[in-house]
Design an enzyme around this catalytic site. Structure first.
Site, PDB file in Angstrom:
ATOM      1  N   HIS A  28      16.390  -2.801  -2.322  1.00  0.00           N
ATOM      2  CA  HIS A  28      15.089  -2.183  -2.372  1.00  0.00           C
ATOM      3  C   HIS A  28      15.368  -0.628  -2.632  1.00  0.00           C
ATOM      4  O   HIS A  28      14.963   0.039  -3.412  1.00  0.00           O
ATOM      5  CB  HIS A  28      14.195  -2.316  -1.396  1.00  0.00           C
ATOM      6  N   ARG A  69      -7.242 -15.665  14.444  1.00  0.00           N
ATOM      7  CA  ARG A  69      -7.683 -14.435  13.801  1.00  0.00           C
ATOM      8  C   ARG A  69      -7.358 -12.840  14.345  1.00  0.00           C
ATOM      9  O   ARG A  69      -7.699 -12.070  14.342  1.00  0.00           O
ATOM     10  CB  ARG A  69      -9.227 -14.470  14.054  1.00  0.00           C
ATOM     11  N   GLU A 101      -4.416   3.852   2.598  1.00  0.00           N
ATOM     12  CA  GLU A 101      -3.753   4.073   1.649  1.00  0.00           C
ATOM     13  C   GLU A 101      -4.935   4.686   0.070  1.00  0.00           C
ATOM     14  O   GLU A 101      -4.934   4.182  -0.760  1.00  0.00           O
ATOM     15  CB  GLU A 101      -2.940   3.092   0.740  1.00  0.00           C
ATOM     16  N   HIS A 135       9.138   4.745  -5.807  1.00  0.00           N
ATOM     17  CA  HIS A 135       8.656   3.307  -6.019  1.00  0.00           C
ATOM     18  C   HIS A 135       8.206   2.583  -7.122  1.00  0.00           C
ATOM     19  O   HIS A 135       8.112   1.675  -7.444  1.00  0.00           O
ATOM     20  CB  HIS A 135       7.781   2.973  -4.723  1.00  0.00           C
ATOM     21  N   LYS A 184       1.454  -2.420   7.422  1.00  0.00           N
ATOM     22  CA  LYS A 184       1.479  -3.127   6.392  1.00  0.00           C
ATOM     23  C   LYS A 184       2.091  -4.405   6.726  1.00  0.00           C
ATOM     24  O   LYS A 184       3.425  -4.427   7.164  1.00  0.00           O
ATOM     25  CB  LYS A 184       2.118  -2.458   5.068  1.00  0.00           C
ATOM     26  N   LYS A 237       5.980   9.247   8.853  1.00  0.00           N
ATOM     27  CA  LYS A 237       5.122   8.049   8.789  1.00  0.00           C
ATOM     28  C   LYS A 237       4.040   8.093   9.681  1.00  0.00           C
ATOM     29  O   LYS A 237       3.081   7.608   9.059  1.00  0.00           O
ATOM     30  CB  LYS A 237       6.230   6.757   8.826  1.00  0.00           C
ATOM     31  N   ARG A 292      -1.148   8.366   1.810  1.00  0.00           N
ATOM     32  CA  ARG A 292      -0.222   7.429   2.041  1.00  0.00           C
ATOM     33  C   ARG A 292       0.518   7.045   0.787  1.00  0.00           C
ATOM     34  O   ARG A 292       1.540   6.298   0.861  1.00  0.00           O
ATOM     35  CB  ARG A 292      -0.902   6.136   2.719  1.00  0.00           C
ATOM     36  N   GLU A 295      15.338   5.762   1.748  1.00  0.00           N
ATOM     37  CA  GLU A 295      13.960   6.042   2.268  1.00  0.00           C
ATOM     38  C   GLU A 295      13.879   7.345   3.202  1.00  0.00           C
ATOM     39  O   GLU A 295      12.723   8.108   3.234  1.00  0.00           O
ATOM     40  CB  GLU A 295      13.405   4.893   3.127  1.00  0.00           C
ATOM     41  N   ASN A 336       5.078   6.219  -1.877  1.00  0.00           N
ATOM     42  CA  ASN A 336       5.532   5.679  -2.974  1.00  0.00           C
ATOM     43  C   ASN A 336       6.523   6.406  -3.920  1.00  0.00           C
ATOM     44  O   ASN A 336       6.670   5.904  -4.985  1.00  0.00           O
ATOM     45  CB  ASN A 336       4.362   4.926  -3.878  1.00  0.00           C
TER      46      ASN A 336
HETATM   47  N1  GLY Z   1       6.041   1.441   2.879  1.00  0.00           N
HETATM   48  C1  GLY Z   1       4.979   2.317   2.457  1.00  0.00           C
HETATM   49  C2  GLY Z   1       3.768   2.434   3.369  1.00  0.00           C
HETATM   50  O1  GLY Z   1       3.754   1.880   4.306  1.00  0.00           O
HETATM   51  O2  GLY Z   1       2.742   2.882   2.897  1.00  0.00           O
END
Ligand code: GLY
Length: 364
Positions: A266, A122, A238, A249, A144, A228, A242, A186, A246
Site C-alpha cells: 500500500h 451491536r 470525513e 491515495h 475506520k 491523525k 480528514r 505514510e 488521502n
Molecule cells: N487512513 C485514512 C483515514 O483514516 O482517514
C-alpha cells in the site's frame, strides 16, 4: 518513558500510548481504561508466534482472561468468512457486552477485528495494538474498520473508535524491511500535508529515518499520531479535513486495483501517488518545482518507488480505477494537492487532460 496522545472525541475520547516495551503493560493499560471483562485477542499467523503470548500474559497478569483467534497473515483475511470465524470464536469464548476485543497486528487485523467489534452484539469495545509502522501511524487510529468484498477493498465497514491504542515500538524490528518502508510513505505524507518540520526531519535524517531504534523515532511516530488525532477530532466522518489524509491515495488506490493488489505494498503505491500529486500540485496549486524535487528525492532516499515504476500500465485502466474510487464524486476523482510542503487542499477536481499529462510525465 512513553508518550501519550489523546484523540478528543467527547465521551468516545481515547489515549494512544507510544513507547518501548508497552506490550508488557497492555493488561494494566486496559484495566486503567475500565476494560476488565473477558477479552478476545485477535491476531494473525505471523504475529501470533512473536507477540501473542506476551499480550495474553500481560492481560492475564492484570486479571483479564482472554481467548485467542488467529487468522492467516495477509489482506486475503479481510473477508466475511474470517469475520464469521471471529464471531464464532467470540460466541464460543462467551463474550458478552462487558467483553472487549484486542486487535494485535497490522492494518488487516486492525480493520477486521475492529469491524467485528463494531458489529458483534451491536458493538463491543476494542483495543488496537498495531505492530506495523503503517498501522501505528495511520490505520489503528481514527476508528475506520471494515472488510473487503470480491468487488473492491474496504467496501463494507463502520466507524467504531477504539477505547485505547497501544503502540509498542519494540515490535518493529521483526517487521520486514519492505513493510517498514511502506509505512514510511505514510509518515512522509503527514509531513507533506501538515508538518513541514517533520518532512525536514525525515529529509535531514535520510536513510537513518529507517532506524526504529533511533533516538528520534518515537517522536516521529508520536508526531504522526498527533496529526491523525487532530484530524480525526476535527472531522471524524470525513466530511472535509480528514480527506487530506488521502494525499497520494487517489492514484495509489487506482494503481493497487489496476495491478490486482499484487505489485506494490500500500505505502509503495501511495509513494507513486504522492509523486503524481506533487506534479499536479506544481501545475494547479502553486507548489514550487524545487519542493516537488525535494519530495521525490526523500521518497527515493527511503527506497520507495516514484516514477518510471508505472511505465507498463495502461492509462485508461488507471483512470477508470480512479473514477471508481470511494471518494470520487459522480465518477470524477477528487485530489488532495499541496500549496507548499506542510499545507494541503482537498476536494480538487483536475481536468482530464492535466491528469493524463502528469501521468505521461510520471512514466518518463
Ligand atoms: N487512513 C485514512 C483515514 O483514516 O482517514
Amino acid at each position: 518513558m512513553a508518550t501519550t496522545v489523546d484523540v478528543r472525541l467527547g465521551d468516545r475520547s481515547y489515549p494512544i500510548w507510544i513507547g518501548r516495551g508497552l506490550l508488557g503493560s497492555l493488561g494494566s493499560l486496559c484495566r486503567e481504561r475500565g476494560l476488565t471483562g473477558h477479552a478476545l485477542l485477535v491476531t494473525d499467523s505471523g504475529i501470533a508466534p512473536l507477540y501473542g503470548e506476551a499480550a495474553a500474559d500481560s492481560l492475564a497478569a492484570a486479571g483479564i482472561a482472554s481467548a485467542a483467534a488467529v487468522v492467516p497473515a495477509g489482506e486475503a483475511s479481510k473477508t466475511h468468512d474470517r469475520l464469521l470465524e471471529l464471531y464464532r470464536a467470540a460466541v464460543e469464548a462467551g463474550l458478552d457486552r462487558s467483553s472487549f476485543v484486542v486487535a494485535l497486528g497490522g492494518g488487516v487485523v486492525g480493520d477486521l477485528a475492529g469491524f467485528m467489534a463494531a458489529t458483534y452484539l451491536r458493538g463491543v469495545r476494542y483495543v488496537q495494538v498495531p505492530t506495523s509502522l503503517l498501522a501505528m501511524v495511520d490505520s489503528s487510529v481514527g476508528g475506520k474498520t471494515g472488510v473487503d468484498l470480491p468487488w473492491g477493498k474496504n467496501l463494507v465497514g463502520a466507524f467504531h473508535q477504539p477505547s485505547l491504542v497501544v503502540v509498542d515500538l519494540d515490535t518493529l524490528p521483526t517487521l520486514p524491511a519492505a513493510e517498514f518502508r511502506s509505512g514510511m510513505a505514510e509518515v512522509v505524507k503527514y509531513g507533506l500535508i501538515r508538518d513541514a518540520s517533520l518532512f525536514g526531519t525525515i529529509e535531514r535524517l535520510g536513510p537513518a529515518a529507517l532506524d526504529p531504534a533511533g533516538a528520534t523515532f518515537e517522536e516521529v511516530v508520536a508526531a504522526c499520531c498527533r496529526h491523525k488525532a487532530e484530524v480525526v477530532a476535527a472531522d471524524e466522518r470525513e466530511g472535509g479535513l480528514r480527506a487530506t489524509l488521502n494525499f497520494g491515495h487517489t492514484l495509489g488506490h487506482a494503481l493497487e486495483a489496476a495491478t490486482g493488489f499484487a505489485r506494490w505494498r500500500h505505502g509503495e503505491a501511495v509513494a507513486i501517488g504522492m509523486a503524481y500529486a506533487a506534479r499536479l500540485s506544481v501545475r494547479l496549486t502553486g507548489l514550487p518545482p524545487a519542493d516537488h524535487d525535494r519530495i521525490l528525492s526523500v521518497l527515493r532516499g527511503l527506497g520507495l518507488p516514484t516514477t518510471s515504476a508505472v511505465a507498463d500500465l495502461c492509462w485508461s485502466e488507471v483512470a477508470a480505477a480512479m473514477a471508481r474510487d470511494k471518494k470520487a464524486a459522480g465518477r470524477v476523482p477528487r485530489f488532495v494537492l499541496l500549496e507548499r510542503i506542510g499545507s494541503a487542499r482537498y476536494g480538487i477536481e483536475v481536468p482530464a487532460e492535466v491528469l493524463k499529462e502528469a501521468w505521461d510525465a510520471l512514466r518518463q
